[in-house]
Design a protein around this motif. Structure first.
Motif, PDB file in Angstrom:
ATOM      1  N   PHE A 308       0.844  -1.192   0.000  1.00  0.00           N
ATOM      2  CA  PHE A 308       0.000   0.000   0.000  1.00  0.00           C
ATOM      3  C   PHE A 308       0.880   1.244   0.000  1.00  0.00           C
ATOM      4  CE2 PHE A 308      -3.314  -2.892   1.587  1.00  0.00           C
ATOM      5  CZ  PHE A 308      -4.450  -2.384   0.956  1.00  0.00           C
ATOM      6  N   ASP A 309       0.305   2.365  -0.450  1.00  0.00           N
ATOM      7  CA  ASP A 309       1.050   3.623  -0.499  1.00  0.00           C
ATOM      8  C   ASP A 309       1.027   4.368   0.826  1.00  0.00           C
ATOM      9  OD1 ASP A 309       1.712   3.660  -3.390  1.00  0.00           O
ATOM     10  OD2 ASP A 309      -0.457   3.644  -3.584  1.00  0.00           O
ATOM     11  N   GLY A 310       0.134   3.999   1.711  1.00  0.00           N
ATOM     12  CA  GLY A 310       0.030   4.647   3.005  1.00  0.00           C
ATOM     13  C   GLY A 310      -1.035   3.961   3.833  1.00  0.00           C
ATOM     14  N   VAL A 311      -1.250   4.470   5.026  1.00  0.00           N
ATOM     15  CA  VAL A 311      -2.188   3.876   5.976  1.00  0.00           C
ATOM     16  C   VAL A 311      -3.057   4.969   6.572  1.00  0.00           C
ATOM     17  CG1 VAL A 311      -2.347   2.816   8.273  1.00  0.00           C
ATOM     18  CG2 VAL A 311      -0.787   1.856   6.564  1.00  0.00           C
ATOM     19  N   GLU A 312      -4.334   4.700   6.684  1.00  0.00           N
ATOM     20  CA  GLU A 312      -5.239   5.586   7.415  1.00  0.00           C
ATOM     21  C   GLU A 312      -5.652   4.898   8.712  1.00  0.00           C
ATOM     22  OE1 GLU A 312      -8.560   7.966   5.589  1.00  0.00           O
ATOM     23  OE2 GLU A 312      -9.799   6.655   6.834  1.00  0.00           O
ATOM     24  N   ILE A 313      -5.400   5.561   9.827  1.00  0.00           N
ATOM     25  CA  ILE A 313      -5.792   5.037  11.142  1.00  0.00           C
ATOM     26  C   ILE A 313      -7.254   5.383  11.382  1.00  0.00           C
ATOM     27  CG2 ILE A 313      -5.364   5.148  13.620  1.00  0.00           C
ATOM     28  CD1 ILE A 313      -2.486   6.053  12.951  1.00  0.00           C
ATOM     29  N   HIS A 314      -8.079   4.361  11.539  1.00  0.00           N
ATOM     30  CA  HIS A 314      -9.511   4.572  11.745  1.00  0.00           C
ATOM     31  C   HIS A 314      -9.753   4.915  13.219  1.00  0.00           C
ATOM     32  CE1 HIS A 314     -13.751   4.372  11.582  1.00  0.00           C
ATOM     33  NE2 HIS A 314     -13.870   3.516  10.583  1.00  0.00           N
ATOM     34  N   ILE A 355       6.207   3.887   9.683  1.00  0.00           N
ATOM     35  CA  ILE A 355       6.088   4.097   8.234  1.00  0.00           C
ATOM     36  C   ILE A 355       6.273   5.548   7.798  1.00  0.00           C
ATOM     37  CG2 ILE A 355       4.553   2.113   8.026  1.00  0.00           C
ATOM     38  CD1 ILE A 355       2.224   4.107   7.660  1.00  0.00           C
ATOM     39  N   GLY A 356       6.321   6.487   8.741  1.00  0.00           N
ATOM     40  CA  GLY A 356       6.505   7.883   8.393  1.00  0.00           C
ATOM     41  C   GLY A 356       5.210   8.670   8.418  1.00  0.00           C
ATOM     42  N   ALA A 357       5.285   9.935   8.818  1.00  0.00           N
ATOM     43  CA  ALA A 357       4.087  10.782   8.915  1.00  0.00           C
ATOM     44  C   ALA A 357       3.458  11.031   7.552  1.00  0.00           C
ATOM     45  CB  ALA A 357       4.445  12.121   9.577  1.00  0.00           C
ATOM     46  N   SER A 358       4.304  11.193   6.523  1.00  0.00           N
ATOM     47  CA  SER A 358       3.774  11.522   5.198  1.00  0.00           C
ATOM     48  C   SER A 358       2.993  10.379   4.579  1.00  0.00           C
ATOM     49  CB  SER A 358       4.911  11.923   4.263  1.00  0.00           C
ATOM     50  OG  SER A 358       5.776  10.834   4.027  1.00  0.00           O
ATOM     51  N   LYS A 359       3.083   9.200   5.173  1.00  0.00           N
ATOM     52  CA  LYS A 359       2.346   8.038   4.672  1.00  0.00           C
ATOM     53  C   LYS A 359       1.176   7.684   5.592  1.00  0.00           C
ATOM     54  CE  LYS A 359       6.894   6.428   3.262  1.00  0.00           C
ATOM     55  NZ  LYS A 359       7.948   5.413   3.485  1.00  0.00           N
ATOM     56  N   ALA A 398      -0.006  13.026   6.263  1.00  0.00           N
ATOM     57  CA  ALA A 398      -0.633  12.992   4.938  1.00  0.00           C
ATOM     58  C   ALA A 398      -1.936  13.773   4.923  1.00  0.00           C
ATOM     59  CB  ALA A 398      -0.882  11.543   4.509  1.00  0.00           C
ATOM     60  N   TYR A 399      -2.814  13.503   5.878  1.00  0.00           N
ATOM     61  CA  TYR A 399      -4.095  14.209   5.926  1.00  0.00           C
ATOM     62  C   TYR A 399      -4.833  13.867   7.215  1.00  0.00           C
ATOM     63  CZ  TYR A 399      -5.935   9.652   4.356  1.00  0.00           C
ATOM     64  OH  TYR A 399      -6.236   8.309   4.245  1.00  0.00           O
ATOM     65  N   VAL A 400      -5.855  14.658   7.514  1.00  0.00           N
ATOM     66  CA  VAL A 400      -6.820  14.327   8.562  1.00  0.00           C
ATOM     67  C   VAL A 400      -8.178  14.208   7.885  1.00  0.00           C
ATOM     68  CG1 VAL A 400      -7.917  15.011  10.709  1.00  0.00           C
ATOM     69  CG2 VAL A 400      -5.494  15.530  10.335  1.00  0.00           C
ATOM     70  N   HIS A 401      -8.798  13.081   8.078  1.00  0.00           N
ATOM     71  CA  HIS A 401     -10.038  12.722   7.389  1.00  0.00           C
ATOM     72  C   HIS A 401     -11.220  12.897   8.359  1.00  0.00           C
ATOM     73  CE1 HIS A 401     -12.169   9.421   4.791  1.00  0.00           C
ATOM     74  NE2 HIS A 401     -12.912  10.486   4.992  1.00  0.00           N
TER      75      HIS A 401
END
Length: 499
Positions: A308-314, A355-359, A398-401
């Motif tokens: 995967f290119d990154g991870v979103e923490i639910h 994995i890094g903040a940007s991911k 990367a972002y806040v969803h």
């Protein structure tokens, strides 16, 4: 003196260009950050591109300082003369000339930047929409930035990406839309679902994936913790990448809302509780430490195992992290009380370290009452400290969803939601908005606030949603909610493309 209308036009022009200069400077700063930790050829290309952006900023600044100021003085003189001669033709022409001159100068700088971009493309093999980069805006219809997957991990924000989001955006529904797995392994047709919705440069966020067997508790939900699960996800991710798409994996633990019938462990949550007539036991400190490591390992599995290119923490919709954030469900008085935010902080830090903040992206739903959340507590009181911790600690996130308030919610909720989002935007981190948004509403938010927008229901029933949006094609809004949590291909891979 120049008349009020002309003054307003000049002020608008000056403000517009000042905003552009600000955006260009921000782009340069981000490019400087992302240029670290990559190979020499890519580094050289990034530096060339950053220099190009800097040149644009300097060019715009020079235009504003020299040419426009001179023209403004000329306009003032002409307006005075026009007033004396009772004609305003020359001043109107001067206004138009100023706008055209500034536009022309910026277009020249765009062409220079485009040349640098082509050099970058020849080395890295991807296409960038220069207008999207320079304008720094998102438009569902006409502004996309296409970034090859191999450098996505180096980008600190997605503020020029049309975010294609494959989950239910409605906070009153279970956050996982696509429950199509057996033993946590995605079924074969799941690949079709995602590849149908892949566009070059489009960002997909997967259905929520369970981080560990003891974090489970949902029928058909996929996981990202066994070799078989990881291998199957890699096949799906590779198929998305082959079509030029970007793919983030959403990771989740269920906590007190888990169904014991699908949980090979004791039902646990932040506090001793009863939920849906089920006894919930308070997690021990050892349990918490173990779950933090589960999240970390799931992120590693997603990135390095499944590609995967990154991870979103639910951290939304009443699941474990959300349960620890909110006083409605967290009654603890120890170091993991709701006030301390210690569990979500530890999970986010563990994932970022891995994995890094940007991911890494973070999802939250401050205004959702789904699964017994919110109660009588003020969402801002509970979530502002969490938001401020995120933006002050992880500036390259990367972002806040955000799961927005539901349609029909109070204006106060919408106002407070925008207040929380503004904290994120002001920190230079991308906001992703999500919940009951039409394409028109999405474009408005993108234009007004510079937000990315995520879609769920419309993307389920319109696998070619980005193309429909760009071309103004009619949408299929006749989706079947009963199939969202399916277990079969029905309502999952059989929605039509526009013909």
């Amino acid at each position: 003196m120049i008349n009020t209308g002309k003054q307003a036009q000049l002020a608008q022009l000056k403000d517009s260009n000042a905003q552009l200069l600000k955006r260009l400077t921000a782009r340069e700063s981000r490019l400087n950050r992302i240029g670290m930790g990559i190979d020499a050829a890519s580094q050289e290309a990034f530096e060339a591109f950053a220099d190009g952006i800097n040149g644009i900023a300097q060019g715009v600044e020079k235009t504003l300082r020299n040419e426009r100021d001179a023209e403004a003085e000329k306009l003032t003189n002409e307006a005075t003369a026009a007033r004396r001669s009772s004609t305003h033709t020359s001043s109107d022409t001067a206004i138009a000339d100023i706008m055209q001159d500034v536009k022309g100068c910026i277009e020249e700088q765009y062409l220079a930047a485009e040349k640098n971009l082509q050099v970058l493309a020849s080395i890295l093999g991807f296409f960038v929409d220069v207008d999207a980069v320079l304008a720094g805006c998102i438009s569902v219809k006409d502004t996309q930035i296409f970034i090859r997957r191999s450098i996505l991990a180096e980008l600190s924000a997605f503020d020029c990406i049309f975010a294609a989001y494959n989950k239910i955006p409605n906070g009153s529904q279970i956050a996982v839309q696509t429950a199509h797995s057996r033993n946590g392994v995605p079924r074969d047709y799941v690949e079709d679902h995602y590849t149908q919705r892949t566009t070059k440069g489009g960002l997909l966020i997967s259905e929520a994936c369970i981080i560990h067997d003891e974090a489970h508790g949902m029928d058909h939900a996929p996981g990202i913790y066994t070799d078989e699960q990881i291998s199957k996800w890699k096949t799906i991710v590779d198929a998305v990448h082959a079509r030029g798409g970007l793919f983030f994996n959403q990771i989740i633990a269920l906590g007190r809302v888990a169904d014991p019938n699908f949980l090979d462990a004791q039902l646990k949550g932040p506090s001793n509780d009863v939920y849906r007539d089920r006894e919930v036991k308070e997690m021990s400190v050892d349990d918490i430490h173990r779950f933090v490591q589960h999240f970390k390992q799931a992120a590693v599995n997603a990135m390095h195992g499944a590609s995967f290119d990154g991870v979103e923490i639910h951290g939304a919709n009443g699941y474990l992290i959300d349960q620890f954030i909110q006083k409605q469900t967290n009654k603890r008085t120890d170091e993991y009380s709701a006030e301390t935010l210690k569990l979500p902080k530890e999970i986010l830090d563990a994932v970022v370290q891995a994995i890094g903040a940007s991911k890494t992206g973070v999802r939250m739903s401050p205004f959702s009452a789904w699964q017994g959340m919110r109660g009588d507590y003020d969402p801002v009181d509970q979530f502002e400290p969490w938001v401020r911790h995120i933006v002050s600690t992880y500036k390259d996130l990367a972002y806040v969803h955000f799961v927005d308030p539901l349609a029909g919610s109070s204006q106060e909720d919408f106002r407070k939601s925008d207040y929380l989002k503004k904290i994120v935007r002001d920190a230079g981190i991308t906001v992703v908005s999500n919940s009951d948004l039409t394409l028109e509403m999405a474009n408005e938010r993108a234009s007004k606030y510079g937000e990315a927008v995520a879609f769920g229901k419309l993307f389920i029933s319109n696998p070619d949603l980005p193309a429909r949006a760009r071309n103004g094609w009619p949408l299929n809004e006749d989706y079947d909610r009963t199939s969202f949590y399916g277990g079969t291909e029905k309502g999952y891979t059989d929605y039509p493309f526009y013909k």
